[in-house]
Design a protein around this motif. Structure first.
Motif, PDB file in Angstrom:
ATOM      1  N   ASN A  56       4.825   8.070  -8.495  1.00 22.49           N
ATOM      2  CA  ASN A  56       3.511   7.770  -7.921  1.00 22.49           C
ATOM      3  C   ASN A  56       3.058   8.956  -7.065  1.00 22.49           C
ATOM      4  OD1 ASN A  56       2.454   5.311  -8.756  1.00 22.49           O
ATOM      5  ND2 ASN A  56       3.658   4.136  -7.284  1.00 22.49           N
ATOM      6  N   GLY A 105       4.310  -1.057 -13.871  1.00 21.83           N
ATOM      7  CA  GLY A 105       5.001  -2.212 -14.438  1.00 21.83           C
ATOM      8  C   GLY A 105       6.307  -2.501 -13.735  1.00 21.83           C
ATOM      9  N   HIS A 107      -5.537   2.146  -9.936  1.00 18.50           N
ATOM     10  CA  HIS A 107      -4.853   0.927 -10.406  1.00 18.50           C
ATOM     11  C   HIS A 107      -4.183   0.230  -9.221  1.00 18.50           C
ATOM     12  CE1 HIS A 107      -1.057  -1.090 -11.387  1.00 18.50           C
ATOM     13  NE2 HIS A 107      -1.628  -1.502 -12.510  1.00 18.50           N
ATOM     14  N   ASN A 108      -3.471   1.000  -8.427  1.00 15.09           N
ATOM     15  CA  ASN A 108      -2.773   0.412  -7.286  1.00 15.09           C
ATOM     16  C   ASN A 108      -3.740  -0.134  -6.242  1.00 15.09           C
ATOM     17  OD1 ASN A 108      -0.514   1.422  -8.646  1.00 15.09           O
ATOM     18  ND2 ASN A 108       0.578   1.787  -6.742  1.00 15.09           N
ATOM     19  N   ARG A 166      -3.256  -5.413   5.272  1.00 14.44           N
ATOM     20  CA  ARG A 166      -1.815  -5.132   5.399  1.00 14.44           C
ATOM     21  C   ARG A 166      -1.538  -4.452   6.737  1.00 14.44           C
ATOM     22  NH1 ARG A 166       0.809  -3.095  -0.336  1.00 14.44           N
ATOM     23  NH2 ARG A 166      -0.251  -4.567  -1.714  1.00 14.44           N
ATOM     24  N   LYS A 203       3.234   1.558   0.481  1.00  7.96           N
ATOM     25  CA  LYS A 203       3.839   2.883   0.343  1.00  7.96           C
ATOM     26  C   LYS A 203       2.792   3.988   0.265  1.00  7.96           C
ATOM     27  CE  LYS A 203       7.069   2.097  -2.865  1.00  7.96           C
ATOM     28  NZ  LYS A 203       7.409   0.665  -2.988  1.00  7.96           N
ATOM     29  N   GLY A 204       1.527   3.629   0.350  1.00 11.62           N
ATOM     30  CA  GLY A 204       0.510   4.679   0.478  1.00 11.62           C
ATOM     31  C   GLY A 204      -0.541   4.781  -0.605  1.00 11.62           C
ATOM     32  N   THR A 205      -0.277   4.210  -1.779  1.00 10.50           N
ATOM     33  CA  THR A 205      -1.259   4.408  -2.854  1.00 10.50           C
ATOM     34  C   THR A 205      -2.589   3.711  -2.564  1.00 10.50           C
ATOM     35  OG1 THR A 205      -0.086   2.653  -4.022  1.00 10.50           O
ATOM     36  CG2 THR A 205       0.336   4.892  -4.738  1.00 10.50           C
ATOM     37  N   GLU A 237      -4.809  -3.308  -7.471  1.00 10.59           N
ATOM     38  CA  GLU A 237      -3.642  -4.203  -7.295  1.00 10.59           C
ATOM     39  C   GLU A 237      -3.631  -4.769  -5.861  1.00 10.59           C
ATOM     40  OE1 GLU A 237       0.215  -2.516  -8.635  1.00 10.59           O
ATOM     41  OE2 GLU A 237       0.898  -2.783  -6.582  1.00 10.59           O
ATOM     42  N   TYR A 238      -3.867  -3.911  -4.875  1.00 11.11           N
ATOM     43  CA  TYR A 238      -3.915  -4.366  -3.477  1.00 11.11           C
ATOM     44  C   TYR A 238      -5.004  -5.435  -3.308  1.00 11.11           C
ATOM     45  CZ  TYR A 238      -1.095  -0.602  -1.217  1.00 11.11           C
ATOM     46  OH  TYR A 238      -0.100   0.252  -0.796  1.00 11.11           O
TER      47      TYR A 238
HETATM   48  C1  6PG Z   1       3.146  -0.536 -10.343  1.00 12.40           C
HETATM   49  C2  6PG Z   1       3.251  -0.705  -8.855  1.00 12.40           C
HETATM   50  C3  6PG Z   1       4.259   0.269  -8.313  1.00 12.40           C
HETATM   51  C4  6PG Z   1       4.781  -0.043  -6.924  1.00 12.40           C
HETATM   52  C5  6PG Z   1       3.819   0.291  -5.830  1.00 12.40           C
HETATM   53  C6  6PG Z   1       3.558  -0.812  -4.868  1.00 12.40           C
HETATM   54  O1  6PG Z   1       2.049  -0.265 -10.795  1.00 12.40           O
HETATM   55  O2  6PG Z   1       4.164  -0.688 -11.022  1.00 12.40           O
HETATM   56  O3  6PG Z   1       2.013  -0.489  -8.257  1.00 12.40           O
HETATM   57  O4  6PG Z   1       3.713   1.531  -8.435  1.00 12.40           O
HETATM   58  O5  6PG Z   1       5.270  -1.322  -6.837  1.00 12.40           O
HETATM   59  O6  6PG Z   1       4.416   1.347  -5.135  1.00 12.40           O
HETATM   60  O7  6PG Z   1       2.817  -0.306  -3.820  1.00 12.40           O
HETATM   61  P1  6PG Z   1       3.077  -0.669  -2.308  1.00 12.40           P
HETATM   62  O8  6PG Z   1       4.535  -0.466  -2.049  1.00 12.40           O
HETATM   63  O9  6PG Z   1       2.212   0.272  -1.562  1.00 12.40           O
HETATM   64  O10 6PG Z   1       2.681  -2.100  -2.163  1.00 12.40           O
END
Ligand code: 6PG
Length: 479
Positions: free
Chosen positions: A102, A129, A185-186, A287, A260-262, A189-190
């Motif tokens: 990432n 994934g 994407h991330n 968060r 984690k920063g994304t 996801e958030y």
């Molecule tokens: C994915 C997830 C993966 C990871 C992220 C979670 O697409 O498979 O996004 O990349 O689980 O790092 O992000 P956080 O730790 O910031 O919630």
């Protein structure tokens, strides 16, 4: 040289990806890890994979057919740079180094440029994934050169998830395009996760239902238009009972969400690009807010509403929440795709938004039925300026808006935080507004800083002489 692909970095993601590669027809996989012990363990635990272990980078390079292709699966940042340097020393022009971590896309742009000078191809590839996806089929978002895609394409297609008969991988664009798209994407996801969490909280506090009962509601929702991996796992998490206390697990997990920063990168990048990704931003901030116990401790003394929160018609309330969730989700995706469009324009990437929605249909964390609708929308109009205005989404928003408004009002009155629900609704009302109070902001800017303004009735740029006689003059455009 007998391997067609190599993997460097054998922590969980790397090992699983290596095993996935090895399990596909036509692949022979060379593996390397900084400590050889891990390499040996993987080889002995998975003899079926036929791995070719290497003790040194030189040995690793020698075991690879040309053009050599290696996927790096190590921690983003310094460790990635260190591995790239080592590979550059033993690889040759035409070879391909893939970073599957990432990485922050500006780092990928920088690395691609530096590695390209040696004649070696560098590809930043987003892989989504989680551990499971890496093993059974992730969604893959590679950037990099067209030349690298010729060799890499078939290999990545062999391991990617399949959705509607198509592998979930496409050549996203040059240099950092793949990591940029993975970043967004991330971010989405958030937003998706936060929206689901808000829905759960409202239902729990509104109806008093137990996590297990709410799990059933999510399982039911998962059969309809909200069908997605995240809704599915939400039901699983809510159903889980803690072995130690016998309580629902969700009640014993500390209510502080990490990151984690994304997500933060997605928001920072959006701010620089001037793209309002308010849903993603609120999800990221939610968060942060959760993770300041010292502040929350003192703020607990602040008053909430006087009246108790009672829901009279439970079924109607739950349906309102479902529709509010769906509408807010449409906004989050619309904003995310807007950021990709803006990023592509800024960095000169030719990104096919329809293709992105297709590769997110399987393998990745945000995989959902819904992405088929996004693919349809871009198939109909690849230049769609606002995703949520596509007929299918406009219809869903029309259908859901009364519920959405009720839920946001209810949350505000009940004193339940619903930042992602309410910011999404504000975005919706903002972008569809005939006229915005931005006119007043522009007037204020002109007052204190002579920042000028445009008029609705004639071309040109103007300034009112606020500290003088307040007449208007034509002025130079200063924005
Ligand atoms: C994915 C997830 C993966 C990871 C992220 C979670 O697409 O498979 O996004 O990349 O689980 O790092 O992000 P956080 O730790 O910031 O919630």
């Amino acid at each position: 040289a007998s391997a067609n692909i190599g993997v460097v970095g054998l922590a969980v993601m790397g090992s699983n990806l290596a095993r996935n590669l090895a399990s596909r027809e036509g692949n022979t996989v060379a593996i390397f890890n900084r400590s050889y012990e891990k390499t040996e363990t993987l080889v002995s635990e998975h003899p079926e994979a036929g791995f070719i272990p290497a003790q040194t980078y030189r040995e690793f390079a020698d075991s690879l057919q040309k053009p050599r292709t290696a996927i790096i699966m190590v921690k983003a940042g310094g460790p990635t740079d260190a591995v790239i340097d080592s590979l550059v020393e033993v690889f040759e022009p035409g070879d391909i180094i893939v970073d599957g971590g990432n990485a922050y896309f500006p780092d990928t742009i920088r690395r691609e440029k530096a590695v390209r000078e040696t004649g070696i191809n560098f590809v930043g590839a987003g892989i989504s994934g989680g551990e499971e996806g890496a093993l059974t089929g992730p969604s893959i978002m590679p950037g990099g050169s067209d030349e690298s895609w010729i060799t890499l394409g078939p290999i990545l297609k062999s391991i990617a998830a399949i959705a509607e008969g198509e592998p979930c991988v496409t050549h996203v664009g040059h240099d950092g395009a793949g990591h940029f798209v993975k970043m967004v994407h991330n971010g989405i996801e958030y937003a998706d996760m936060q929206l689901i969490a808000e829905a759960y909280d409202l239902i729990r506090r509104g109806t008093g239902k137990s996590p297990a009962e709410i799990a059933e509601i999510f399982a039911e929702w998962n059969k309809g238009e909200l069908e997605s991996y995240l809704i599915e796992i939400t039901a699983e998490v809510l159903r889980q009972v803690d072995a130690e206390t016998g309580k629902p697990l969700v009640d014993v997990i500390l209510d502080q969400a990490g990151a984690k920063g994304t997500g933060a990168w997605t928001v920072q990048t959006a701010l620089s690009l001037g793209v309002p990704v308010s849903g993603i931003a609120e999800a990221t901030f939610a968060r942060s807010l959760s993770s300041h116990p010292e502040q929350r401790e003192v703020a607990r003394a602040l008053p909430g509403p006087d009246e108790e929160f009672v829901v009279t018609d439970e079924a109607a309330f739950i349906e309102d929440v479902r529709l509010a969730l769906y509408a807010s989700k449409i906004v989050a995706y619309s904003q995310g795709f807007d950021e990709i469009r803006a990023g592509a324009a800024e960095y000169g990437w030719n990104i096919d938004l329809g293709a992105i929605s297709k590769i997110w249909r399987g393998g990745c964390i945000i995989r959902a039925q819904f992405l088929n609708r996004i693919a349809d929308a871009y198939a109909e109009n690849p230049e769609l300026p606002v995703l949520m205005t596509a007929p299918y989404f406009a219809e869903a928003l029309t259908r859901g808006q009364a519920s959405w408004r009720r839920v946001v009002v209810t949350a505000a009155q009940a004193g339940i935080p619903a930042p992602a629900f309410s910011s999404s609704l504000s975005y919706y009302d903002g972008i569809r507004a005939d006229r915005l109070p931005a006119a007043l902001v522009q007037g204020q800017r002109d007052f204190f800083g002579a920042h000028t303004y445009k008029r609705i009735d004639k071309p040109g740029t103007f300034h009112t002489q606020w500290s003088g006689d307040r007449t208007e003059i034509e002025a130079e455009d200063t924005h």
